[in-house]
Design an enzyme around this catalytic site. Structure first.
Site, PDB file in Angstrom:
ATOM      1  N   CYS A 121      -1.510   4.727  55.915  1.00 53.88           N
ATOM      2  CA  CYS A 121      -0.544   5.828  55.970  1.00 53.88           C
ATOM      3  C   CYS A 121      -1.221   7.170  55.709  1.00 53.88           C
ATOM      4  CB  CYS A 121       0.549   5.628  54.920  1.00 53.88           C
ATOM      5  SG  CYS A 121       1.671   4.286  55.317  1.00 53.88           S
ATOM      6  N   ASP A 125      11.414 -17.327  59.195  1.00 54.80           N
ATOM      7  CA  ASP A 125      12.315 -17.153  58.048  1.00 54.80           C
ATOM      8  C   ASP A 125      12.783 -18.488  57.469  1.00 54.80           C
ATOM      9  OD1 ASP A 125      12.165 -14.501  58.599  1.00 54.80           O
ATOM     10  OD2 ASP A 125      14.197 -14.276  59.369  1.00 54.80           O
TER      11      ASP A 125
HETATM   12  S1  SF4 Z   1       6.159   7.366  57.966  1.00 52.09           S
HETATM   13 FE1  SF4 Z   1       5.796   6.092  56.153  1.00 52.09          FE
HETATM   14  S2  SF4 Z   1       5.027   4.152  56.931  1.00 52.09           S
HETATM   15 FE2  SF4 Z   1       4.797   5.656  58.595  1.00 52.09          FE
HETATM   16  S3  SF4 Z   1       2.709   6.452  58.349  1.00 52.09           S
HETATM   17 FE3  SF4 Z   1       4.092   7.838  57.243  1.00 52.09          FE
HETATM   18  S4  SF4 Z   1       4.065   7.042  55.135  1.00 52.09           S
HETATM   19 FE4  SF4 Z   1       3.235   5.415  56.456  1.00 52.09          FE
END
Ligand code: SF4
Ligand code: SF4
Length: 306
Positions: A184, A129
């Site tokens: 995702c 950071d």
């Molecule tokens: S909760 Fe959100 S970040 Fe996790 S897999 Fe599902 S869409 Fe992706």
């Protein structure tokens, strides 16, 4: 064994939960464009530092470390071995243990020195950071994980409860990524479960995010958002808690939890004093919020949980 393999092995031996390597160069234009659109829409709230130094942010290299060629990205899990009582004022898991800046810097310095001892021509700079650096982007490029809809870096097999740290090095290393095996998919649990609807198709709206509001934001919090905090006192983990990639998160090894956080009660918030603040923030990343902000959070908690 290649130089990259030796470095990966060293990093794992020192306790990294995941590690990757990328060559340095300009950030991909689609990513920098999205970042600028996000800033221009004001969704970064009052975090003005996110809009400064874009030349450095989008072209990391010599200006950070003369002769920098590659970056080594390290992920350390912070998922706690023990959780707070479900009725306690909730503190985000990243703040349970010793301040990650201290631990990560120590880790990276040790790793940098060991590489220096073993491999000729290596100069390095550790980043925690400290400079504008798109660490999740570079972690994705290095194949450490992918950026999920919740805007966290998800490390398959480890989870998203990870701190990221980087070593810029003058070595020209073989890259380890990117990996395109994970995403995702059709999931949208984080978006559906966000209590303040801060996650949008156009990115995270920090102005509505409980993490931002309870940690970064100074001054009063709009009533219509504060009343959705439920038991959250410092930060919010909901968009990570609901993520299927976190169902079996790797437990931390380098961040011993603070008793002041694990044993925090509503009574402590009712009698919140400077001493409570000092106890909670000792060696802790919680010190990012100042005493008046934690007092404000305490008042919101007590209002929501009479
Ligand atoms: S909760 Fe959100 S970040 Fe996790 S897999 Fe599902 S869409 Fe992706
Ligand atoms: S941290 Fe909480 S408020 Fe912020 S985006 Fe995630 S679920 Fe929403």
């Amino acid at each position: 064994m290649t130089t990259t393999d030796r470095i990966l092995r060293l990093a794992k031996e020192l306790g990294a939960d995941a590690v990757g390597v990328s060559r340095l160069g300009p950030v991909a234009s689609d990513h920098s464009r999205l970042y600028e659109q996000w800033i221009n829409s004001g969704k970064n709230g009052k975090m003005a530092y996110l809009s400064r130094n874009n030349a450095l942010r989008f072209h990391p290299g010599d200006d950070i470390l003369p002769g920098a060629r590659s970056v080594i990205i390290v992920a350390l899990s912070y998922y706690p071995r023990e959780l707070q009582d479900p009725q306690a004022p909730r503190v985000s898991k990243y703040a349970y243990g010793t301040d990650y800046h201290t631990v990560m810097r120590r880790y990276l310095t040790t790793l940098g020195n060991l590489i220096h001892r073993d491999i000729e021509g290596h100069a390095y700079r550790a980043i925690v950071d400290t400079v504008p650096f798109l660490e999740r982007y570079w972690a994705e490029v290095a194949g450490v994980g992918f950026i999920g809809r919740n805007h966290n870096l998800i490390v398959p097999g480890v989870g998203s409860y990870v701190f990221l740290g980087e070593l810029l090095t003058t070595l020209s290393l073989e890259p380890t990524g990117p990996s395109r095996h994970y995403s995702c998919g059709a999931c949208s649990r984080c978006v559906e479960n966000c209590p303040t609807r801060a996650l949008t198709a156009q990115g995270l709206d920090a102005r509505r995010c409980i993490s931002y509001l309870t940690i970064e934001h100074r001054g009063p919090i709009p009533e219509e958002l504060a009343e959705r905090f439920e038991r959250r006192f410092y930060g919010c983990d909901t968009c990570q808690d609901v993520c299927p990639y976190n169902h079996r998160s790797t437990v931390q090894r380098l961040f011993p939890p603070s008793d002041a956080v694990l044993r925090l009660t509503a009574h402590d918030l009712r009698c919140f004093t400077r001493e409570t603040y000092d106890r909670l923030t000792r060696d802790s990343a919680i010190s990012r919020a100042k005493c008046p902000e934690l007092k404000r959070n305490a008042e919101i908690f007590l209002k929501n949980n009479p």
